[in-house]
Design a protein around this motif. Structure first.
Motif, PDB file in Angstrom:
ATOM      1  N   GLY A  88       0.815  -1.109   0.041  1.00  0.00           N
ATOM      2  CA  GLY A  88       0.216   0.037  -0.128  1.00  0.00           C
ATOM      3  C   GLY A  88       0.287   1.481   0.127  1.00  0.00           C
ATOM      4  O   GLY A  88       1.958   1.702   0.596  1.00  0.00           O
ATOM      5  N   ALA A  89       0.676   2.071  -0.810  1.00  0.00           N
ATOM      6  CA  ALA A  89       1.406   3.138  -1.623  1.00  0.00           C
ATOM      7  C   ALA A  89       0.992   4.311  -1.591  1.00  0.00           C
ATOM      8  O   ALA A  89      -0.555   3.808  -2.823  1.00  0.00           O
ATOM      9  CB  ALA A  89       2.413   3.304  -1.912  1.00  0.00           C
ATOM     10  N   ASN A  90       1.415   5.218  -2.010  1.00  0.00           N
ATOM     11  CA  ASN A  90       0.472   6.381  -2.847  1.00  0.00           C
ATOM     12  C   ASN A  90       1.296   6.655  -3.823  1.00  0.00           C
ATOM     13  O   ASN A  90       2.788   6.790  -3.711  1.00  0.00           O
ATOM     14  CB  ASN A  90       0.723   7.876  -2.278  1.00  0.00           C
ATOM     15  N   ASP A 115       5.495   3.189   4.924  1.00  0.00           N
ATOM     16  CA  ASP A 115       5.700   1.758   5.731  1.00  0.00           C
ATOM     17  C   ASP A 115       6.758   1.396   4.619  1.00  0.00           C
ATOM     18  O   ASP A 115       7.601   0.479   5.234  1.00  0.00           O
ATOM     19  CB  ASP A 115       4.823   0.884   5.092  1.00  0.00           C
ATOM     20  N   LEU A 116       7.202   2.282   3.327  1.00  0.00           N
ATOM     21  CA  LEU A 116       8.363   1.680   3.057  1.00  0.00           C
ATOM     22  C   LEU A 116       9.745   1.402   3.404  1.00  0.00           C
ATOM     23  O   LEU A 116      10.438   1.567   3.539  1.00  0.00           O
ATOM     24  CB  LEU A 116       8.242   2.230   1.381  1.00  0.00           C
ATOM     25  N   ILE A 117       9.543   3.338   4.155  1.00  0.00           N
ATOM     26  CA  ILE A 117      10.306   3.784   5.138  1.00  0.00           C
ATOM     27  C   ILE A 117      11.735   3.059   5.945  1.00  0.00           C
ATOM     28  O   ILE A 117      12.469   2.399   6.574  1.00  0.00           O
ATOM     29  CB  ILE A 117      10.488   5.358   5.470  1.00  0.00           C
ATOM     30  N   LYS A 118      10.301   2.811   6.502  1.00  0.00           N
ATOM     31  CA  LYS A 118      10.257   1.816   8.104  1.00  0.00           C
ATOM     32  C   LYS A 118      10.211  -0.465   7.779  1.00  0.00           C
ATOM     33  O   LYS A 118      11.182  -0.121   8.322  1.00  0.00           O
ATOM     34  CB  LYS A 118       8.639   1.180   8.739  1.00  0.00           C
ATOM     35  N   ILE A 119       9.911  -0.276   6.446  1.00  0.00           N
ATOM     36  CA  ILE A 119      10.811  -1.992   6.684  1.00  0.00           C
ATOM     37  C   ILE A 119      12.370  -1.598   5.502  1.00  0.00           C
ATOM     38  O   ILE A 119      12.849  -2.826   6.634  1.00  0.00           O
ATOM     39  CB  ILE A 119       9.879  -2.714   5.372  1.00  0.00           C
ATOM     40  N   GLN A 120      12.716  -0.830   5.582  1.00  0.00           N
ATOM     41  CA  GLN A 120      13.777  -0.527   4.855  1.00  0.00           C
ATOM     42  C   GLN A 120      14.679  -0.199   6.365  1.00  0.00           C
ATOM     43  O   GLN A 120      15.528  -1.114   6.472  1.00  0.00           O
ATOM     44  CB  GLN A 120      14.023   0.597   4.033  1.00  0.00           C
ATOM     45  N   ALA A 121      14.060   0.360   7.209  1.00  0.00           N
ATOM     46  CA  ALA A 121      14.879   1.146   8.667  1.00  0.00           C
ATOM     47  C   ALA A 121      14.764  -0.440   9.257  1.00  0.00           C
ATOM     48  O   ALA A 121      16.287  -0.989  10.004  1.00  0.00           O
ATOM     49  CB  ALA A 121      14.108   1.943   9.154  1.00  0.00           C
ATOM     50  N   GLN A 174      10.513  -9.259   0.630  1.00  0.00           N
ATOM     51  CA  GLN A 174       9.789  -8.320   0.689  1.00  0.00           C
ATOM     52  C   GLN A 174      10.608  -6.429   0.032  1.00  0.00           C
ATOM     53  O   GLN A 174      10.090  -5.874  -1.416  1.00  0.00           O
ATOM     54  CB  GLN A 174       9.871  -7.263   1.727  1.00  0.00           C
ATOM     55  N   LEU A 175      12.117  -6.372   0.135  1.00  0.00           N
ATOM     56  CA  LEU A 175      12.812  -5.241  -0.443  1.00  0.00           C
ATOM     57  C   LEU A 175      13.111  -5.632  -2.094  1.00  0.00           C
ATOM     58  O   LEU A 175      13.173  -4.867  -2.706  1.00  0.00           O
ATOM     59  CB  LEU A 175      13.685  -5.178  -0.188  1.00  0.00           C
ATOM     60  N   LYS A 176      13.680  -6.941  -2.321  1.00  0.00           N
ATOM     61  CA  LYS A 176      13.152  -7.239  -3.655  1.00  0.00           C
ATOM     62  C   LYS A 176      12.473  -7.150  -4.351  1.00  0.00           C
ATOM     63  O   LYS A 176      12.450  -7.326  -5.673  1.00  0.00           O
ATOM     64  CB  LYS A 176      14.018  -8.566  -3.603  1.00  0.00           C
ATOM     65  N   LEU A 177      11.221  -7.414  -4.198  1.00  0.00           N
ATOM     66  CA  LEU A 177       9.619  -7.538  -4.706  1.00  0.00           C
ATOM     67  C   LEU A 177       9.805  -6.404  -4.785  1.00  0.00           C
ATOM     68  O   LEU A 177       8.921  -5.623  -6.319  1.00  0.00           O
ATOM     69  CB  LEU A 177       8.994  -7.741  -3.693  1.00  0.00           C
ATOM     70  N   LEU A 178      10.524  -5.522  -3.994  1.00  0.00           N
ATOM     71  CA  LEU A 178       9.931  -3.955  -4.298  1.00  0.00           C
ATOM     72  C   LEU A 178      10.778  -2.758  -6.101  1.00  0.00           C
ATOM     73  O   LEU A 178      10.786  -1.477  -5.406  1.00  0.00           O
ATOM     74  CB  LEU A 178      10.085  -3.342  -2.746  1.00  0.00           C
ATOM     75  N   GLU A 192      12.923   6.195  -0.033  1.00  0.00           N
ATOM     76  CA  GLU A 192      11.918   7.155  -0.521  1.00  0.00           C
ATOM     77  C   GLU A 192      10.965   7.186  -0.820  1.00  0.00           C
ATOM     78  O   GLU A 192      10.026   7.599  -0.724  1.00  0.00           O
ATOM     79  CB  GLU A 192      12.006   8.822   0.001  1.00  0.00           C
ATOM     80  N   ARG A 193      11.289   6.275  -2.235  1.00  0.00           N
ATOM     81  CA  ARG A 193      10.034   5.800  -3.084  1.00  0.00           C
ATOM     82  C   ARG A 193      10.582   4.633  -3.582  1.00  0.00           C
ATOM     83  O   ARG A 193      12.138   4.178  -3.521  1.00  0.00           O
ATOM     84  CB  ARG A 193       9.508   7.280  -4.257  1.00  0.00           C
ATOM     85  N   VAL A 194       9.779   3.740  -3.939  1.00  0.00           N
ATOM     86  CA  VAL A 194      10.140   2.817  -4.913  1.00  0.00           C
ATOM     87  C   VAL A 194       9.881   2.496  -5.686  1.00  0.00           C
ATOM     88  O   VAL A 194       8.285   3.536  -6.695  1.00  0.00           O
ATOM     89  CB  VAL A 194       9.511   1.911  -4.154  1.00  0.00           C
ATOM     90  N   PRO A 195       9.811   1.961  -7.067  1.00  0.00           N
ATOM     91  CA  PRO A 195       9.672   2.044  -8.172  1.00  0.00           C
ATOM     92  C   PRO A 195       8.673   0.381  -9.092  1.00  0.00           C
ATOM     93  O   PRO A 195       8.857  -0.176  -7.890  1.00  0.00           O
ATOM     94  CB  PRO A 195      10.717   1.932  -9.637  1.00  0.00           C
ATOM     95  N   VAL A 196       7.748   1.153  -9.888  1.00  0.00           N
ATOM     96  CA  VAL A 196       6.471  -0.382 -10.541  1.00  0.00           C
ATOM     97  C   VAL A 196       7.494  -0.646 -11.678  1.00  0.00           C
ATOM     98  O   VAL A 196       7.419   0.586 -12.612  1.00  0.00           O
ATOM     99  CB  VAL A 196       5.453   0.379 -10.005  1.00  0.00           C
TER     100      VAL A 196
END
Length: 389
Positions: A88-90, A115-121, A174-178, A192-196
């Motif tokens: 889930g993201a914007n 949540d993207l920043i949180k999972i990396q931390a 999870q991070l590889k999927l992102l 701070e952002r992830v690609p699709v």
């Protein structure tokens, strides 16, 4: 005086005979001319061009039986993709629009969320923790092997190390999927952002999201289709199933393309659909011309035989009484000659009619392929007398 009258009488007889001979000669010449021209129609180059009369040799056409069918254009499942959000993201930006051609791996959009920043931390924290546990596990193992350390302490350290390693691997997955770079995160970089990414090569069929929108996990964002292997998916009804087979030729039409397209059957379904009761037949398109889009309606014919015969277009044949005529063509310098030839007609198929000639022709003989009734009308006028142009 008597002699004079006799001379005049003889001269008259001779003159009359000469006139009769001259008239007979004209009639004979006219008769010979009719025999040499017969029912041949003569048209000038300008007339032939204006009428757009097409000519050609007598072709061999596949006039075998066929099965009519309807269906759609489709692509194999591996050639279409629905791109969804993994987390889930914007949406911060969208890089494509409908119709764009994309390669596999191209970035379609960017996402961001706390949540993207949180999972990396969390990953970075567990990675550093694992480095400590690995060193502690190695130390306890050496002590245990030398009978210096406690076995209980060694087992505890081993369990903590394996548990931390398993948890770290879940974060890594999870991070590889992102699409994030693990080495850079391990070095302290937080994205701070992830690609699709696009999972396949193809064209963007639809864009389902907008910039700034929040997308929940598994929300459809883009549809992509690769039409390199687009094919005709036809429905064959139960009564015709026994007639179709792999390798047969298909001739079909779609609204977006003028003329006919051809395909070859490469798969015949083995299970019936119930409404209507029919099976699927898949045919690979040979001449992928024009705009072909999955979902387009298809009208087709599956040629169930391979029998070829001499045939001409319907417009090349004219009926006169009980006879069917076609026209042999000869090109002269300033004109064209069209001579009628009687034929027997047979099977019809998609604008073509089987023809059997009642006389022998050479391999180079050419025929008119259209405007047969116009040529017949000109021939009928010519039968009234005279050499017709």
């Amino acid at each position: 005086m008597h002699i004079y009258r006799s001379i005049i009488f003889i001269s008259s007889i001779l003159l009359l005979g000469a006139c009769n001979d001259q008239q007979a000669g004209k009639e004979e010449d006219h008769h010979d001319h009719e025999e040499s021209t017969g029912n041949v129609v003569h048209l000038s180059n300008q007339q032939v061009e204006a009428l757009n009369i097409k000519t050609g040799k007598l072709p061999m056409i596949n006039m075998s039986d066929y099965v009519e069918s309807n269906g759609q254009l489709k692509v194999p499942p591996q050639n279409e993709a629905r791109v969804t959000a993994i987390i889930g993201a914007n949406i911060t930006s969208i890089n494509v629009i409908e119709g764009d051609i994309v390669e596999k791996g191209k970035i379609l959009a960017w996402l961001t969320h706390p949540d993207l920043i949180k999972i990396q931390a969390q990953y970075l924290e567990k990675w550093n923790e694992l480095q400590y546990l690995e060193d502690e596990f190695t130390r306890q193992k050496n002590l245990y092997d030398e009978n210096v350390g406690s076995g209980k302490e060694y087992q505890k350290t081993k369990a903590e190390f394996n548990s931390a390693k398993a948890l770290l691997k879940s974060y890594e997955a999870q991070l590889k999927l992102l699409g994030l770079n693990l080495k850079r995160i391990q070095g302290g970089t937080i994205f701070e952002r992830v690609p699709v990414y696009s999972p396949i090569k193809g064209s963007i069929l639809s864009v389902e999201v907008m910039t700034g929108q929040y997308v929940a996990p598994q929300t459809a964002m883009f549809e992509i289709v690769n039409t390199d292997h687009i094919h005709a998916d036809l429905m064959i009804f139960e009564k015709d199933v026994h007639k179709v087979a792999v390798g047969q030729k298909v001739v079909f039409n779609v609204e977006s393309v003028d003329g006919e397209l051809t395909a070859n059957v490469y798969s015949v379904g083995k299970a019936f659909e119930q409404d209507p009761k029919a099976i699927h037949l898949h045919a690979e398109i040979e001449n992928k011309e024009g705009l072909l889009i999955p979902g387009m309606y298809v009208r087709g014919r599956i040629l169930t035989g391979d029998q070829k015969t001499t045939a001409l277009p319907e417009s090349a044949i004219a009926r006169k009484g009980e006879n069917h005529l076609v026209f042999k063509v000869k090109k002269r310098t300033e004109e064209w000659e069209f001579q009628p030839v009687e034929v027997k007609t047979g099977f019809k198929n998609n604008g073509w009619i089987e023809v059997k000639l009642l006389e022998d022709i050479t391999d180079n003989t050419e025929f008119a392929w259209n405007n047969a009734y116009y040529i017949l009308a000109e021939m009928t006028k010519g039968e009234g007398g005279g050499h017709h142009h």
